[in-house]
Design an enzyme around this catalytic site. Structure first.
Site, mmCIF file in Angstrom:
data_model
loop_
_atom_site.group_PDB
_atom_site.id
_atom_site.type_symbol
_atom_site.label_atom_id
_atom_site.label_comp_id
_atom_site.label_asym_id
_atom_site.label_seq_id
_atom_site.Cartn_x
_atom_site.Cartn_y
_atom_site.Cartn_z
ATOM 1 N N ARG A 1 -5.982 -15.002 10.330
ATOM 2 C CA ARG A 1 -7.091 -15.876 10.079
ATOM 3 C C ARG A 1 -7.831 -16.987 11.016
ATOM 4 O O ARG A 1 -8.849 -17.143 11.230
ATOM 5 C CB ARG A 1 -6.808 -16.606 8.531
ATOM 6 C CG ARG A 1 -7.089 -15.909 7.442
ATOM 7 C CD ARG A 1 -6.631 -16.605 6.124
ATOM 8 N NE ARG A 1 -5.087 -16.730 6.089
ATOM 9 C CZ ARG A 1 -4.352 -17.648 5.115
ATOM 10 N NH1 ARG A 1 -5.169 -17.968 4.108
ATOM 11 N NH2 ARG A 1 -3.202 -17.754 5.413
ATOM 12 N N TYR B 1 0.881 -1.245 0.129
ATOM 13 C CA TYR B 1 -0.145 0.085 -0.014
ATOM 14 C C TYR B 1 0.947 1.215 0.109
ATOM 15 O O TYR B 1 1.871 1.183 -0.076
ATOM 16 C CB TYR B 1 -0.937 -0.054 1.103
ATOM 17 C CG TYR B 1 -1.949 -1.116 1.042
ATOM 18 C CD1 TYR B 1 -2.801 -1.313 -0.101
ATOM 19 C CD2 TYR B 1 -1.891 -2.089 2.177
ATOM 20 C CE1 TYR B 1 -3.664 -2.524 -0.144
ATOM 21 C CE2 TYR B 1 -2.974 -3.264 1.848
ATOM 22 C CZ TYR B 1 -3.643 -3.256 1.036
ATOM 23 O OH TYR B 1 -4.609 -4.740 0.627
#
Length: 362
Positions: free
Chosen positions: A317, A177
């Site tokens: 996760r 990013y």
């Protein structure tokens, strides 16, 4: 060496264990990037984490291109985050907001403007949009006279995070990013004060950190880096030359903790088998060092603490599907399996309906 279940002081935050919840984009806000009520239950369910790092949260419309992701630039967003942080605190937890500018990873159909980056580059593949997958667009280089405005956006988002009740903030400088696009020479082709040498490429990260610290205090600020290999098409010819001094600069600023995302050959957001830099970064970063990426068991997490490389581990996760993950790791209980189809869907399915142990045993 500390145990995974020992408390740890993370700047101004007293964490009861060293099992952190990593930032996990879930797409449950509305189209104006305003959090929805269901998010309070989701985060409160996971309050047993030593510390929750929120999902990546946009600092501006320009920087937020992920459909249904939340933001922190408007009064409406602040008001909607307040019940979330209140729910976490009432459940005994701690939560910091991860501040996000996606750089070239956004799409104009979401933000309304051409993406910006360090240089005029484009990500391969396709972006998630409200209209389905679309080819990534070529970003325009961020102009020098726009840097002050970008720093203002980070300052406003930090002020809004504190007003919303967060215990601190994390600067997202990883995963290809905007800040990562400045750090790495594979994306940064600038010839001004923000490009070329590692010192110049670190400049934006340092300036953002300084501005955020000026609002929140260093003991409530952290940074996430991904110092090893390709991440969404962003890479560096010599990662050690930029990430080790970047970690040293952040250490000199006194930030509360540094989180390193170190994926293996099969990791998400980039696959890499280059040597991990955490041992070198450990030598120069004196604050709390947190390692992340694909940890699923207490033993593998504890091994990193035993090596002295990490002070804590952030689980991603695994936390998504196991709201009571610390207790499951402590007792060796089986883990729920996450359902990829509901990672970014709206509504409660695959979000707040993963059972805790007492529900399973009932």
């Amino acid at each position: 060496m500390p145990n995974l279940f020992d408390p740890v002081t993370i700047g101004a935050i007293q964490a009861p264990n060293r099992i952190l919840m990593a930032p996990l984009t879930r797409g449950r806000a509305d189209r104006d990037a305003v959090p929805t009520p269901i998010m309070a239950q989701y985060y409160a369910q996971r309050a047993s984490a030593g510390l929750i790092i929120s999902e990546a949260t946009g600092i501006s419309r320009e920087g937020l291109g992920w459909p249904f992701a939340p933001g922190l630039w408007s009064d409406a967003q602040v008001a909607a985050w307040q019940p979330v942080t209140k729910a976490v605190h009432e459940a005994g937890g701690r939560i910091v907001a991860q501040l996000w500018h996606m750089g070239r990873q956004v799409h104009s159909s979401v933000t309304g403007g051409q993406p910006v980056s360090s240089s005029a580059t484009a990500t391969a593949g396709q972006a998630h949009t409200y209209e389905g997958k679309k080819d990534f667009e070529t970003a325009r280089p961020l102009e020098l006279n726009e840097i002050p405005r970008l720093l203002d956006d980070y300052e406003l988002a930090t002020r809004n995070a504190l007003a919303a009740g967060f215990d601190g903030v994390q600067i997202h400088a990883a995963n290809g990013y905007l800040i990562d696009e400045f750090l790495r020479d594979g994306a940064n082709h600038r010839e001004d004060a923000y490009g070329g040498s590692p010192e110049n490429r670190i400049r934006l990260l340092r300036e953002v950190a300084e501005r955020v610290i000026s609002v929140a205090g260093a003991d409530r600020v952290s940074v996430r880096l991904s110092p090893n290999g390709d991440s969404q098409g962003v890479d560096d010819s010599d990662p050690a030359s930029v990430f080790v001094p970047a970690a040293k600069a952040l250490s000199d600023l006194g930030i509360a903790f540094l989180e390193l995302r170190e994926p293996g050959p099969d990791g998400t957001f980039g696959k890499t088998d280059v040597p991990k830099l955490s041992p070198e970064i450990r030598k120069v970063f004196t604050g709390v060092l947190v390692l992340n990426s694909d940890y699923t068991t207490a033993d593998e997490a504890q091994a990193k603490l035993d090596e002295g490389v990490a002070d804590a581990i952030s689980f991603g996760r695994t936390f998504l599907a196991n709201p009571d993950l610390p207790e499951r790791l402590r007792t060796g209980a089986p883990l729920n399996q996450d359902d990829m189809k509901t990672w970014y869907s709206q509504g409660p399915e695959g979000y707040i309906d993963y059972p805790a142990l007492e529900t399973v045993d009932a």
